[in-house]
Scaffold this active site. Sequence first.
Site, PDB file in Angstrom:
ATOM      1  N   TRP A 113       1.299  -1.036  -0.355  1.00  0.00           N
ATOM      2  CA  TRP A 113      -0.112  -0.005   0.065  1.00  0.00           C
ATOM      3  C   TRP A 113       0.883   1.157  -0.277  1.00  0.00           C
ATOM      4  O   TRP A 113       2.086   1.619   0.837  1.00  0.00           O
ATOM      5  CB  TRP A 113      -0.763   0.156   1.018  1.00  0.00           C
ATOM      6  CG  TRP A 113      -2.414   1.716   1.086  1.00  0.00           C
ATOM      7  CD1 TRP A 113      -1.767   2.398   1.554  1.00  0.00           C
ATOM      8  CD2 TRP A 113      -3.095   0.608   0.208  1.00  0.00           C
ATOM      9  NE1 TRP A 113      -3.305   3.005   1.536  1.00  0.00           N
ATOM     10  CE2 TRP A 113      -4.083   2.411   0.476  1.00  0.00           C
ATOM     11  CE3 TRP A 113      -3.349  -0.073  -0.233  1.00  0.00           C
ATOM     12  CZ2 TRP A 113      -4.816   1.759   0.637  1.00  0.00           C
ATOM     13  CZ3 TRP A 113      -5.281   0.213  -0.751  1.00  0.00           C
ATOM     14  CH2 TRP A 113      -6.249   1.471  -0.883  1.00  0.00           C
ATOM     15  N   ARG A 120       9.923  11.984   3.668  1.00  0.00           N
ATOM     16  CA  ARG A 120      10.491  11.540   4.269  1.00  0.00           C
ATOM     17  C   ARG A 120      11.067   9.359   3.616  1.00  0.00           C
ATOM     18  O   ARG A 120      11.523   8.840   4.177  1.00  0.00           O
ATOM     19  CB  ARG A 120       9.423  10.636   5.500  1.00  0.00           C
ATOM     20  CG  ARG A 120       9.718  11.850   6.463  1.00  0.00           C
ATOM     21  CD  ARG A 120       8.396  12.807   7.202  1.00  0.00           C
ATOM     22  NE  ARG A 120       8.152  12.790   7.760  1.00  0.00           N
ATOM     23  CZ  ARG A 120       8.013  14.532   7.694  1.00  0.00           C
ATOM     24  NH1 ARG A 120       7.700  15.010   6.133  1.00  0.00           N
ATOM     25  NH2 ARG A 120       8.009  15.695   8.363  1.00  0.00           N
ATOM     26  N   GLU A 153      -9.640  10.615   6.076  1.00  0.00           N
ATOM     27  CA  GLU A 153     -10.971  11.569   6.015  1.00  0.00           C
ATOM     28  C   GLU A 153     -11.051  10.811   7.664  1.00  0.00           C
ATOM     29  O   GLU A 153     -12.749  11.387   8.152  1.00  0.00           O
ATOM     30  CB  GLU A 153     -11.783  12.016   4.929  1.00  0.00           C
ATOM     31  CG  GLU A 153     -11.384  12.637   4.393  1.00  0.00           C
ATOM     32  CD  GLU A 153     -12.559  12.581   3.522  1.00  0.00           C
ATOM     33  OE1 GLU A 153     -13.564  12.113   3.282  1.00  0.00           O
ATOM     34  OE2 GLU A 153     -12.251  13.693   1.969  1.00  0.00           O
ATOM     35  N   HIS A 177      -9.325   5.634  11.049  1.00  0.00           N
ATOM     36  CA  HIS A 177      -9.098   4.995  10.120  1.00  0.00           C
ATOM     37  C   HIS A 177      -7.388   4.597  10.495  1.00  0.00           C
ATOM     38  O   HIS A 177      -6.512   3.080  10.610  1.00  0.00           O
ATOM     39  CB  HIS A 177      -9.047   4.166   8.662  1.00  0.00           C
ATOM     40  CG  HIS A 177      -8.370   3.118   8.384  1.00  0.00           C
ATOM     41  ND1 HIS A 177      -7.444   3.089   7.481  1.00  0.00           N
ATOM     42  CD2 HIS A 177      -9.381   1.676   8.734  1.00  0.00           C
ATOM     43  CE1 HIS A 177      -7.160   1.967   7.233  1.00  0.00           C
ATOM     44  NE2 HIS A 177      -8.074   1.398   7.581  1.00  0.00           N
TER      45      HIS A 177
END
Length: 164
Positions: A31, A136, A94, A97
């Site tokens: 992901w 990063r 939003e 999670h």
Amino acid sequence: MATQLKNLSDFSDSEIPSAAPFRFGIVVSEWNREITNALYGGAYQSLIDHGAIPDQIFTYSVPGSFELTAGADMLLKNLKLDAVICLGCVIQGETKHFDFICQAVANGISNVSIKYSKPVIFGVLTTDNQQQAADRAGGKHGNKGDEAAVTAIKMADLAETLNN
């Protein structure tokens, strides 16, 4: 913010032991692949730059950051490793999670490390947006993958020192 004052890839003030004697696992989240691939590139190259033997680095992918814990557990259960590096990226959305995933991953990685008495390194970016992640993962703040690899080397060396 502390990172604004520090490049994650600057270890000029730190002594880093040789990685040559150690076997490393790397678990990478699929992901946010653009970010996690950059983290992986930094971690792998840092291991090599510090003497790790390519045949002693074992890399596996998992679907997301949540699965890093299970991936690290499987590696330590099935391979003789000195340290595992977990690389992922969770970007604030939003919903809540983000909070649940970040908390679960941090706790899970700690628990796997304790379960096996082996270093399991938290190389997971938890950022507010894509730009912070990119900064990063090889951007203006260096590469958290480099930091994770150096941490793995230092912790593997510490474990070896204490076990002798």
